[in-house]
Motif scaffolding. Structure first.
Motif, PDB file in Angstrom:
ATOM      1  N   ARG A  25       3.001   8.425   2.931  1.00 14.48           N
ATOM      2  CA  ARG A  25       3.642   9.644   3.461  1.00 14.48           C
ATOM      3  C   ARG A  25       4.373  10.394   2.345  1.00 14.48           C
ATOM      4  N   ASP A  26       5.110   9.649   1.514  1.00 14.63           N
ATOM      5  CA  ASP A  26       5.806  10.285   0.397  1.00 14.63           C
ATOM      6  C   ASP A  26       4.807  10.956  -0.546  1.00 14.63           C
ATOM      7  N   ILE A  51       1.441  -1.706  -4.179  1.00 11.03           N
ATOM      8  CA  ILE A  51       0.646  -0.476  -4.113  1.00 11.03           C
ATOM      9  C   ILE A  51       1.592   0.671  -4.458  1.00 11.03           C
ATOM     10  N   THR A  52       1.330   1.281  -5.585  1.00 10.44           N
ATOM     11  CA  THR A  52       2.264   2.270  -6.125  1.00 10.44           C
ATOM     12  C   THR A  52       1.792   3.684  -5.807  1.00 10.44           C
ATOM     13  N   VAL A  53       2.667   4.624  -6.068  1.00 13.10           N
ATOM     14  CA  VAL A  53       2.328   6.047  -5.933  1.00 13.10           C
ATOM     15  C   VAL A  53       1.126   6.369  -6.819  1.00 13.10           C
ATOM     16  N   GLY A  75       4.291   4.157   4.539  1.00 13.75           N
ATOM     17  CA  GLY A  75       5.496   4.847   4.105  1.00 13.75           C
ATOM     18  C   GLY A  75       5.309   5.467   2.735  1.00 13.75           C
ATOM     19  N   THR A  76       4.791   4.676   1.804  1.00 18.32           N
ATOM     20  CA  THR A  76       4.543   5.173   0.449  1.00 18.32           C
ATOM     21  C   THR A  76       3.537   6.326   0.496  1.00 18.32           C
ATOM     22  N   GLU A 106       4.414  -0.069  10.738  1.00 21.91           N
ATOM     23  CA  GLU A 106       4.605   0.647   9.468  1.00 21.91           C
ATOM     24  C   GLU A 106       5.943   0.294   8.827  1.00 21.91           C
ATOM     25  N   ASN A 107       6.947   0.081   9.656  1.00 24.96           N
ATOM     26  CA  ASN A 107       8.279  -0.219   9.125  1.00 24.96           C
ATOM     27  C   ASN A 107       8.982  -1.180  10.069  1.00 24.96           C
ATOM     28  N   TYR A 146      -0.607  12.231  10.207  1.00 25.18           N
ATOM     29  CA  TYR A 146       0.404  12.930   9.408  1.00 25.18           C
ATOM     30  C   TYR A 146      -0.330  13.958   8.546  1.00 25.18           C
ATOM     31  N   ASP A 196       3.418  14.194   0.876  1.00 26.62           N
ATOM     32  CA  ASP A 196       4.374  15.300   0.734  1.00 26.62           C
ATOM     33  C   ASP A 196       4.293  15.909  -0.658  1.00 26.62           C
TER      34      ASP A 196
END
Lengths: 291, 392, 179, 85
Positions: B275-276, B358-360, B272-273, B136-137, B255, B279
């Protein structure tokens, strides 16, 4: 002689390749590891769960034996085992054609690997298709002779010259018919640090289509007709040649092989035989085969 | 020690800590920074290894076959066309049961030529017999490296492992990373001591050819080793946690999964994106969760059945497609669910091909589509999420 | 979280600048991330790099579309790139130019900080390499990273006389925009 | 026999396979003519001609009857004979 290639292998009766391998291993001795590409040798010597090899041996793929051997060499070096002979023994298809890139890389990196090609001048494992080691005028299953074809239209690729061009310090040709010469050349290759290239004439009874028992005789004829000159290049210089005392006409070699039968039947055959004779004559001139 | 470092350099450092005997690689973007840094570590006398600069990726992996048979711990790194050129050796090295470890800096496969990130390359190699882990990172790519050796070299497994990290996005990012400590890696990862090697004192034959009477059994043994590797992957992660204190899940991670109605399933750096996004969507009352695939091969079918059982809809997003069918993870997941009792809608979204960001906004759009499916609004069950229809 | 976009030309060190911001922010005890706009650009071509600074670990991996800050290393880029694209009205754009901000006609509500970084670089480094100078200007005008931290970040990239020259470049730019 | 990981095989294990069964003609050595040059041993592709108590003897367990030994013998001491099976 010590035998490090066991009986019970599945090579054709009368195949030159097992004799070639036996002689190579006799010269190299048991302190040797071998990587072989896919081909007749691999197939006839290692039908699971059996193996004819009495030295450590590995097969990976058709075109990568010299890369595999490169890895063996550096790993052995890593483990402090720098006194082990590392050989590749493979056929002409895997050497002159599909494995060319890997061999070039191995030569270029200067690995202490001795590459030995048993040259039967076509893809015998898959049924006698043309390779770039197939001589001019040869009928193979992919360059068959016919009304519109006299067989393979191209000369043999000069692989020893390619090895020399890579600054390989020891390059030589040999023949199964000259076992003392062959063994000496294997020993010289091993004694020379760095890569070496040895190309051994090894007749194929099936692909060349000749009388049983004639295997060694044919290889000898290839030398005596000067179609297969025996020579050594050391550090890029022609260092030795086997002189031919009584040079034989190429017909003697061609007429006993099924792969050249068309040359003696077609009206253009005589002209083709003259062209093949010219190849032999050019070898005589280039290597000084006849005094 | 934590340090802001480029992803590739952090991975190279991790490789160094695994004490590889032989490294063989060929330059290809975006993998080059890894092997360049390894070369520098060798040049600086910090890494004692045999480093082979070869003539192609095909030779890179082939030379490691030779080195591995001698008993060397081996490493390579590649991507995209390079991985494709290795294709034949992928199957061969896995069939020979050689515990190679290779970082794949995921990149698109041409044509058209494209050097940017997607996961078509490694996903395309899913059937080659290599274990495939997806990071993932950067930290996870670093930590997966010794884990990969631990799994690969386990005498019960003996399979090669790919550590997949998104090209550029992870290989070229600078972020704070805990570099591995050599003493801890040494206590985590024992030296590689294979039972049989290419040895003149014990001259075995490796790679004999096998006829139809036994080939099926060989393939089965390989298959069975991958299935058994599932537990080893979990154990390797737990053992790692004991020594290093970091844990990312075993075969999968979740998650906000407990009460998730919409469950996103994916792998790699897009997590990662996501997960944000989760939230912020949770703050809006949207019950969305994530199931992260760490191990794509072996495929964690049972773990997924368990993790997804309470979801109302599943949204699979992945950076690959299967031309002629749907995408790879999607079809794998649906196959894993079919014979279970689970019958929620499963939607597939291909996105991020050839480096498209890949955006929000993309993630939110996917969740909206999935939410409508949850409410029974039928829509295509597979789509290219970020397709520019105006260009077609 | 603060997001920063760098505009430069291939070879001008935009990626290194983003990296140094990430290191400096980490020195400040914050989390950070820096990455290039991955491309095949060669020396001289317009390039971008990105950085993020936050108090919590940074998970997002997408590119930056609405930056808080934009750093433009080469004013000639204004003719070919929409450097203010997406820039937040509350943000800042720091441009290497000898012109007045008002003369630049930028389409943004954000504050425009003009600094003649090329001149400073020529005076301190003797070469028109402006990435460190622009970092000094970023540091001074935004206060997002401490000057000491930026200096520490610089020392991870340079040493000896070259490091001292770059430290001076940073300090000069920092003081000029801090006034 | 259980399969080995990686198809690893014991050295020289082809000897379990008696390729003598392939043979149509068998070599018969006239030891009186033999000059002990050992060319038959050297050229035999099956590596199945050995000196036994000073005499060169083909091991018929493995001899495929190719006739190279007979052809290469400088004294024509080896004759290929059709085998009655």
């Amino acid at each position: 002689m010590q035998n490090l290639f066991a009986p019970g292998h599945r090579a054709c009766a009368g195949c030159a390749m097992p004799t070639t391998v036996k002689l190579i291993l006799d010269a190299a001795g048991p302190n040797t590891v071998v990587a072989s590409p896919t081909g007749c040798l691999e197939v006839v010597s290692t039908p699971y769960p059996e193996s004819a090899w009495m030295v450590p041996w590995v097969h990976s793929l058709f075109e990568n034996a010299s890369a595999v051997a490169s890895g063996i060499e550096v790993a052995l070096k890593r483990f402090g085992k720098t006194d082990i002979n590392i050989l590749v023994i493979g056929g002409d298809g895997s050497t002159l054609d599909i494995g060319m890139g890997c061999i070039s890389g191995m030569f270029d990196r200067g690995h202490n690997v001795k590459y030995i090609c048993y040259d039967n001048e076509a893809y015998m494992n898959t049924g006698v298709q043309r390779s770039s080691s197939t001589p001019y005028g040869t009928s193979t299953s992919t360059t068959p002779s016919g009304k519109a074809s006299f067989g393979n239209p191209r000369p043999k690729k000069d692989m020893p010259a390619i090895a020399v061009a890579h600054k390989v310090p020891y390059v030589a040709t040999a023949s199964v018919a000259y076992p003392v010469d062959l063994r000496n050349k294997v020993k010289k290759a091993i004694a020379t640090p760095g890569p070496a290239y040895l190309q051994v004439n090894a007749p194929c009874i099936t692909g060349w289509n000749f009388e049983a028992g004639n295997t060694v005789e044919l290889s000898r004829l290839s030398v005596e007709t000067c179609l297969w000159p025996l020579y050594e290049y050391i550090n890029g210089e022609l260092a030795s040649v086997k002189k031919i005392r009584s040079k034989k006409p190429v017909e003697e070699y061609l007429k006993v092989q099924g792969r050249y039968r068309h040359l003696f039947k077609s009206p253009d055959g005589a002209e083709l035989i003259r062209k093949i004779q010219a190849i032999a004559d050019a070898n005589v001139k280039k290597f000084g085969l006849v005094d | 020690m934590m340090k802001v470092i480029e992803g590739s350099h952090a991975v190279a450092h991790a490789v160094m800590c695994c004490r590889p005997d032989v490294i063989s690689a060929y330059p290809i973007t975006p993998q080059t920074h890894i092997v360049e840094h390894l070369s520098q570590l060798v040049a600086d006398g910090k890494l004692n290894t045999e480093f082979l600069t070869v003539d192609s990726e095909f030779s890179a992996l082939s030379s490691l076959v030779g080195a591995s048979v001698v008993g060397a711990r081996c490493y390579s790194s590649t991507t995209s066309q390079g991985l494709a050129l290795m294709w034949e050796v992928l199957y061969n090295s896995s069939g020979l049961r050689l515990p190679l470890v290779m970082t794949v800096a995921n990149r698109a496969l041409g044509a058209p030529l494209n050097i940017w990130n997607d996961q078509q390359d490694s996903v395309g190699a899913r059937d080659s017999g290599w274990i495939q882990l997806y990071a993932e990172n950067v930290q996870e790519a670093v930590d997966m490296t010794p884990q990969a050796y631990k799994i690969a070299e386990d005498p019960d497994i003996l399979l090669p492992v790919m550590v997949c990290m998104d090209g550029f996005i992870l290989t070229h990012v600078y972020e704070p990373v805990y570099l591995l400590e050599q003493d801890k890696v040494d206590s985590y990862l024992p030296p590689y001591r294979p039972a049989v090697v290419l040895d003149t004192a014990n001259p075995k034959t490796f790679g004999a050819f096998v006829d139809p009477s036994k080939f099926t059994e060989y393939r089965y043994m390989q298959w069975d080793a991958q299935i058994r590797a599932k537990q080893k992957i979990v154990d390797a992660a737990l053992d790692f946690q004991k020594i290093f204190g970091r844990y990312y899940g075993g075969l999968i991670d979740t998650y906000h999964a407990e009460d998730a109605e919409i469950m996103i399933v994916t792998m790699g750096s897009v997590i990662g994106t996501i997960r944000d996004c989760i939230d912020s969507m949770r703050a809006e009352g949207i019950k969305v969760g994530l199931t992260k695939i760490r191990s794509y091969r072996p495929f964690p079918a049972e773990a997924l059945q368990k993790a997804l059982k309470d979801a109302s809809v599943i949204a699979v997003i992945e950076k690959d497609t299967t031309v002629g069918n749907q995408s790879a993870l999607l079809t794998d997941l649906k196959a894993a669910l079919y014979n279970s009792k689970l019958r929620m809608p499963v939607l597939g979204f291909t996105a991020g091909l050839g480096g498209r960001d890949i955006t929000v906004t993309d993630i939110r759009k996917m969740v909206e589509i999935s939410s409508r499916a949850k409410d029974g609004v039928a829509e295509s069950d597979y789509q290219f999420l970020d397709l520019k229809k105006e260009l077609l | 979280m603060k997001e920063i976009r760098f505009h430069g030309r291939g070879g001008q060190g935009a990626v290194t600048a983003a990296e140094m911001i990430a290191i400096a922010a980490y020195e400040d005890g914050r989390y950070s991330q820096a990455f290039p706009a991955f491309g095949v650009e060669r020396r001289g071509a317009p390039v971008m790099a990105f950085a993020r600074i936050a108090d919590d670990p940074i998970r997002i991996r997408s590119q930056i579309y609405e930056p808080d800050y934009v750093v433009v290393q080469d004013v000639t880029l204004l003719d070919v790139v929409d450097v203010a694209s997406g820039l937040k009205g509350t943000g800042k754009i720091i441009i290497n130019t000898d012109r007045q901000p008002s003369a630049l006609n930028l389409n943004t509500k954000a504050e425009v900080v003009a600094i003649d970084a090329t001149k400073i670089a020529m005076e301190t480094l003797g070469r028109p390499i402006v990435n460190t100078t622009m970092l000094g200007a970023f540091c001074g005008s935004t206060g997002e990273i401490k000057l000491e931290s930026l200096n520490k970040a610089l020392m991870t990239k340079f040493s000896g006389e070259l490091a001292n020259k770059n430290l001076l470049a940073i300090k000069t730019a920092f003081e000029r925009v801090s006034k | 026999m259980k399969l080995t990981i990686g198809a690893v095989v014991e050295p020289g294990s082809t000897m379990v396979t008696k390729t003598g069964a392939w043979r149509t003609f068998a070599p018969v050595v006239d030891h009186k003519k033999c000059i002990k040059c050992s060319l038959c041993e050297i050229y035999c592709p099956e590596a199945c001609i050995h000196q036994v108590e000073g005499l060169f003897v083909p091991d018929l367990d493995y001899c495929k009857g190719c006739g190279i030994c007979s052809h290469e013998c400088p004294r024509k001491a080896i004759t290929m004979i059709l085998e009655e099976k």
